[in-house]
Design an enzyme around this catalytic site. Structure first.
Site, PDB file in Angstrom:
ATOM      1  NE  ARG A  57       2.449  -4.960  11.574  1.00 58.40           N
ATOM      2  CZ  ARG A  57       3.527  -4.812  10.816  1.00 58.40           C
ATOM      3  NH1 ARG A  57       4.691  -5.265  11.217  1.00 58.40           N
ATOM      4  NH2 ARG A  57       3.438  -4.218   9.645  1.00 58.40           N
ATOM      5  NE  ARG A 113       7.119  -4.513   5.143  1.00 55.01           N
ATOM      6  CZ  ARG A 113       6.013  -4.028   5.687  1.00 55.01           C
ATOM      7  NH1 ARG A 113       6.011  -3.640   6.943  1.00 55.01           N
ATOM      8  NH2 ARG A 113       4.925  -3.918   4.988  1.00 55.01           N
ATOM      9  CE  LYS A 173      -1.931  -0.672   3.976  1.00 57.66           C
ATOM     10  NZ  LYS A 173      -1.521  -1.990   4.466  1.00 57.66           N
ATOM     11  NE  ARG A 196      -5.628  -0.407  12.925  1.00 59.18           N
ATOM     12  CZ  ARG A 196      -6.320  -0.640  14.045  1.00 59.18           C
ATOM     13  NH1 ARG A 196      -6.821   0.361  14.736  1.00 59.18           N
ATOM     14  NH2 ARG A 196      -6.500  -1.866  14.466  1.00 59.18           N
ATOM     15  NE  ARG A 245       9.631  -2.352   9.520  1.00 59.00           N
ATOM     16  CZ  ARG A 245       8.521  -1.781   9.085  1.00 59.00           C
ATOM     17  NH1 ARG A 245       8.592  -0.700   8.347  1.00 59.00           N
ATOM     18  NH2 ARG A 245       7.361  -2.281   9.381  1.00 59.00           N
TER      19      ARG A 245
END
Ligand SMILES: [Zn+2]
Length: 215
Positions: free
Chosen positions: A171, A127, A13, A88, A160
């Site tokens: 999540r 990531r 996104k 959200r 991260r």
């Protein structure tokens, strides 16, 4: 052009929003950036939000909405914007709808980038980010030219902290439970454009631009 980006973590996104923002010269508004900006500038709302974040509590919807509304009222949003990370939940979507209709405005399109749970998991666990400038990389499809060294500033590229598997699964679960219902919410308003996201960034962009021609 007023757009909302929707999709699971890892759907791309943010990446697509950034590209569209340049393509149409409208701001990319990410909730994360807004929080960071207001906390750094120590605005009243930022200070309140920081208290919740420090305590590990989700920032209440009314505070998040105020921060978003503040941002949407700035001059650069008058030709449109791209929301990324907001709404959200159904509750936030209701709040946004109310705010928009009070200003005689409309969300034009909700772009839902669709990926499978497996892809989401794989993408997020790979990531990486530059410790210094924040440039993002990916161990699978966007490695730095020199291993663990940022292409832009030469600093160290690391995984991260919030991208470990337990947090990711949590999540994804939260997304399924709280955010995925927005797909049918906006479907009922006739605003959803479903984009197949299991492909390259460039191919996804092509599909998104094609969908936006309908506006
Ligand atoms: Zn860097």
């Amino acid at each position: 052009m007023r757009l909302i980006m929707l999709g699971a973590p890892g759907a791309g996104k943010g990446t697509q929003a950034k590209i569209l923002s340049e393509e149409y010269s409208i701001p990319h508004i990410s909730t994360g950036d807004i929080f960071r900006y207001n906390i750094q500038k120590k605005t009243a709302l930022g200070t309140t939000a920081a208290k919740y974040i420090d305590d590990g509590i989700l920032v209440p919807d009314d505070i998040t909405l105020k921060l978003i509304v503040d941002r949407l009222e700035q001059e650069d949003c008058k030709n449109g914007f791209i929301l990324d990370g907001f709404p959200r939940t159904i509750h936030q979507a209701n709040m946004l709808d109310r705010h928009m209709s009070e200003g005689n405005m409309n969300i034009d399109m909700v772009i839902f980038i669709s990926i499978t749970h497996e892809t989401a998991e794989k993408r997020i666990t790979s990531r990486m980010v530059c410790k210094n400038c924040g440039a993002s990389y990916n161990a699978i499809h966007r490695k730095p030219k020199i291993e663990n060294v940022c292409d832009i500033c030469g600093s160290e590229v690391i995984k991260r902290k919030d991208d470990n598997l337990d947090i990711i699964l949590e999540r994804l679960k939260t997304y399924e439970k709280e955010t995925a219902p927005l797909i049918s919410y906006y479907e009922k308003q006739g605003k959803i454009e479903k984009i197949y996201g299991q492909t390259t960034i460039e191919e996804t962009t092509k599909r998104v631009l094609e969908a936006l021609k309908k506006l």
